[in-house]
Write a protein that holds these residues in place. Structure first.
Motif, mmCIF file in Angstrom:
data_model
loop_
_atom_site.group_PDB
_atom_site.id
_atom_site.type_symbol
_atom_site.label_atom_id
_atom_site.label_comp_id
_atom_site.label_asym_id
_atom_site.label_seq_id
_atom_site.Cartn_x
_atom_site.Cartn_y
_atom_site.Cartn_z
ATOM 1 N N GLN A 564 31.318 44.182 45.453
ATOM 2 C CA GLN A 564 32.330 45.118 45.941
ATOM 3 C C GLN A 564 33.392 44.402 46.768
ATOM 4 O O GLN A 564 34.591 44.711 46.658
ATOM 5 N N MET A 565 32.959 43.449 47.585
ATOM 6 C CA MET A 565 33.913 42.668 48.375
ATOM 7 C C MET A 565 34.909 41.956 47.460
ATOM 8 O O MET A 565 36.126 41.969 47.699
ATOM 9 N N ALA A 566 34.401 41.334 46.390
ATOM 10 C CA ALA A 566 35.273 40.602 45.457
ATOM 11 C C ALA A 566 36.244 41.550 44.767
ATOM 12 O O ALA A 566 37.431 41.231 44.582
ATOM 13 N N GLN A 567 35.756 42.735 44.400
ATOM 14 C CA GLN A 567 36.616 43.711 43.726
ATOM 15 C C GLN A 567 37.723 44.214 44.651
ATOM 16 O O GLN A 567 38.879 44.360 44.236
ATOM 17 N N GLN A 571 41.994 43.556 44.486
ATOM 18 C CA GLN A 571 42.976 44.635 44.500
ATOM 19 C C GLN A 571 43.724 44.716 45.835
ATOM 20 O O GLN A 571 44.444 45.685 46.087
ATOM 21 N N SER A 572 43.552 43.687 46.686
ATOM 22 C CA SER A 572 44.208 43.623 48.009
ATOM 23 C C SER A 572 43.911 44.866 48.846
ATOM 24 O O SER A 572 44.787 45.410 49.532
#
Length: 703
Positions: A564-567, A571-572
């Motif tokens: 989730q952090m990477a996603q 998406q900034s």
């Protein structure tokens, strides 16, 4: 140094706290609870109405009735909760003597003469002798170290309203402490031991643990060497303690010589063998060449293997052998030995069992005021926490289970989850393969020799009662996951997909091992004696099988978080969690040995509110990276938070300051403390720790 504030817990019924303590004496098993201080008070304008307040305390000089009465006397000048509207009529100090299993009590009326006596577990009064006071004093020092907080605040939060003082503040009090320890040393085993020790002995008990903690904290190695040198002349086993202190003080050659000489006299002393294995394991970590590392690990393996023969029922010997195999990257043997570890139910420290109080008053002194810390309690209780984070069972592990889990997570961090599952299926009998083999196999092959997991793990020989097989599916990686990995940017986490049942694609749920009880029952019934494919495998202990599922849950939550952090970053977008959730995630990453991710979570927690646990987690990294200024800044805040909650003494924080001074010099450390942009009253608290180092003439304080 101003003493911490005095918390006041108001009783519903007069003296019920003392009665509750008396009732609990028969159930005490360890060093005993913190000391209890009870005060009888009355309003200035109404002498007929009396009420009781109490608090707990550690580190007060308990060498005589006079010293405890002196502590009670200091409280008459600290009327916090009820201000000047009340006065103290009398005080009672209760201090547990774990040697003789009695509660030493001092009753001090104002005005009046001091009375002292002992109370046994039947509530009977006994005479307070000099011998009882000597025992009580030594127990009080050991409790001060045992009940001290490590900086995380977890110990402080366990028992409300405990004042914590340093029991040894100079060389004079050190002499008294070590003199008492010398006189009572060979009775130390009666105090019990840490939860990872099955049978206390003269070198593994609460007394020796406290002594080693003291020498490590203060760096007073010469005093420790002197003490254990004298005691070694009475018993060779003490050589293991002498060697440990020599290793602490970087006297490695002499430490090795001491062990070598002692093992000639007592070749199967498991503590000495384990001390050698631990030393060699550490030397292997710092080896400059692969050849040197391999040689040291080979020697460590010999010592650790021999120590399991000397003490097959002790957890520590097996855990050390497993650690050696992990360092050697012999994963199958590491897992086999881990499975052989004897596990003990965790025995927590003795804690006060008190009635529900009428009121609790927790004052704050101006010396401990710091805005970022003062706002912490209010914000904690208003935070929302995802239930999946609250249900992580590994966070509650203590004792042997915590250490075994740490070994398992170290293996996972080094070889990955998929590879660990593959090794697991190679070593242990899995439920599916057992069922298949049981249906296919009809021949019987009797075995009469009884084996145990411990002897099998030690010898590395097959267990004829354990079926065998292979579950290659446990380590298979789906084609979809391989494709994702190939397409993912370098260094970027792969985003696993949530399946309908809540699992993570790419993170396989561990298949169950066969229940040892079921396999043994089959054998007793004559249904299973020998499966040709499974005869070289072992039965996985149920506790270890459970640990795999707990590890899977940790990895599952960790993977979801990182995905989730990477996603969100892609998406900034800002990834939002409450401070409590960030603290739990930091602890999770810490358990899984992902240091950078743990620091990231702890920093996110601290950006919302103060958290001693989060700051302690970051402090460990600052120390290992030798980041002096960041270490000082973190330590100042932790010292202040501890003082805010009535603790002027933390061995771990004192050790941090001492090591800073040893590395950088006292003048530089004091200058960095003073240059920090915080109120002077806060800085003075940390200066007090630095002053202790100067009192003990620690390395770096000269000049």
């Amino acid at each position: 140094m101003v003493a911490p504030a005095v918390p006041e817990i108001n009783e519903e019924i007069l003296a019920e706290s003392i009665d509750a303590r008396t009732d609990s004496l028969a159930s005490l098993r360890e060093l005993g609870p913190p000391d209890l201080v009870h005060l009888l008070k009355q309003p200035v304008r109404n002498a007929g109405k009396q009420f009781g307040v109490y608090h707990h305390v550690t580190g007060v000089d308990a060498s005589s009735s006079a010293s405890l009465a002196a502590y009670i006397n200091t409280l008459t000048y600290k009327e916090f909760g009820h201000s000047a509207t009340t006065k103290t009529v009398e005080g009672t100090y209760c201090c547990y003597n774990a040697f003789s299993r009695v509660d030493m009590r001092v009753h001090a009326p104002f005005p009046g003469s001091v009375e002292s006596y002992a109370v046994n577990d039947r509530g009977e009064r006994l005479k307070a002798t000099e011998e009882l006071w000597l025992e009580t004093y030594l127990c009080s020092v050991l409790r001060a170290y045992s009940y001290a907080d490590d900086g995380t605040g977890e110990t402080i939060r366990k028992i409300i309203g405990v004042r914590r003082f340093n029991p040894v503040t100079n060389t004079e009090t050190e002499h008294r402490f070590l003199s008492a320890a010398e006189q009572l040393f060979f009775r130390g085993w009666t105090l019990g031991s840490d939860s990872v020790v099955q049978v206390p002995n003269i070198v593994s008990n609460h007394l020796t643990t406290g002594l080693l903690k003291y020498f490590q904290t203060t760096g007073r190695y010469a005093s420790g060497i002197n003490l254990f040198e004298k005691l070694r002349t009475q018993n060779t086993e003490v050589a293991s303690l002498l060697a440990k202190v020599l290793f602490m003080g970087n006297e490695e050659v002499e430490g090795v010589q001491v062990l070598h000489s002692a093992l000639k006299e007592s070749a199967m002393d498991y503590v000495m063998l384990d001390t050698q294995a631990e030393f060699l394991l550490k030397k292997a970590e710092s080896a400059l060449t692969p050849e040197s590392k391999e040689e040291r690990l080979r020697m460590a393996l010999g010592c650790a293997d021999r120590s399991t023969i000397a003490a097959p029922s002790e957890f520590g010997t097996w855990a050390r052998l497993a650690q050696v195999y992990v360092a050697m990257e012999d994963w199958e043997n590491a897992l086999t030995i881990l499975n052989s570890c004897p596990m003990f139910t965790y025995q927590d420290k003795d804690a006060p069992v008190m009635p529900e109080p009428k009121d609790v008053i927790l004052p704050t002194l101006p010396e401990a005021r710091l805005d970022e810390i003062d706002s912490e309690p209010e914000s904690r209780y208003s935070e929302q926490v995802d239930p999946s984070l609250l249900n992580l069972r590994a966070a509650a592990y203590r004792g042997t289970f915590k250490q075994a889990y740490s070994i398992l997570t170290e293996m996972t961090a080094k070889i990955g989850w998929d590879q660990l599952l593959k090794i697991r299926s190679n070593v242990f009998v899995m439920e599916d393969e057992y069922r298949v083999e049981k249906q296919q196999e009809s021949g019987l092959h009797p075995y009469s020799v009884k084996r145990t997991a411990s002897t099998d793990g030690l010898r590395g020989t097959p267990d004829p009662t354990a079926p065998n097989g292979n579950d290659d599916a446990a380590s298979e990686v789906s084609e979809e996951d391989k494709e994702k990995e190939a397409q993912a940017p370098e260094g970027e986490p792969i985003a696993p997909t949530l399946t309908p049942n809540g699992d993570i694609e790419g993170l396989e749920r561990p298949p169950s091992a066969i229940d040892p009880d079921e396999a043994k029952k089959d054998k007793e019934n004559g249904d299973e004696e020998h499966f040709t494919r499974l005869n070289n495998k072992r039965l996985c202990e149920r506790w270890l099988d459970s640990l795999f599922m707990v590890l899977y849950e940790d990895l599952r939550v960790y993977t979801i978080w990182r995905t989730q952090m990477a996603q969100y970053r892609a998406q900034s977008m800002q990834y939002k969690k409450s401070a409590e959730e960030w603290e739990i995630l930091g602890s999770l990453a810490d358990r899984l040995q992902h240091t950078d991710e743990a620091v990231e979570a702890y920093r996110a927690c601290l950006s919302i509110r103060f958290s001693p646990k989060a700051l302690s987690g970051i402090l460990k990294v600052f120390e290992s990276n030798r980041n002096t200024r960041e270490t000082v800044a973190a330590t100042i805040r932790l010292v202040t938070w501890q003082y805010r909650w009535y603790s002027e003494f933390s061995p771990d924080l004192l050790h941090t300051i001492r090591m800073l001074i040893e590395d950088e010099g006292a003048v530089k450390v004091r200058s960095i403390i003073q240059a920090t942009n915080l109120p002077q009253n806060v800085l003075d608290l940390t200066h007090h720790y630095a002053a202790l180092c100067a009192t003990f003439r620690s390395s770096g304080t000269e000049g």
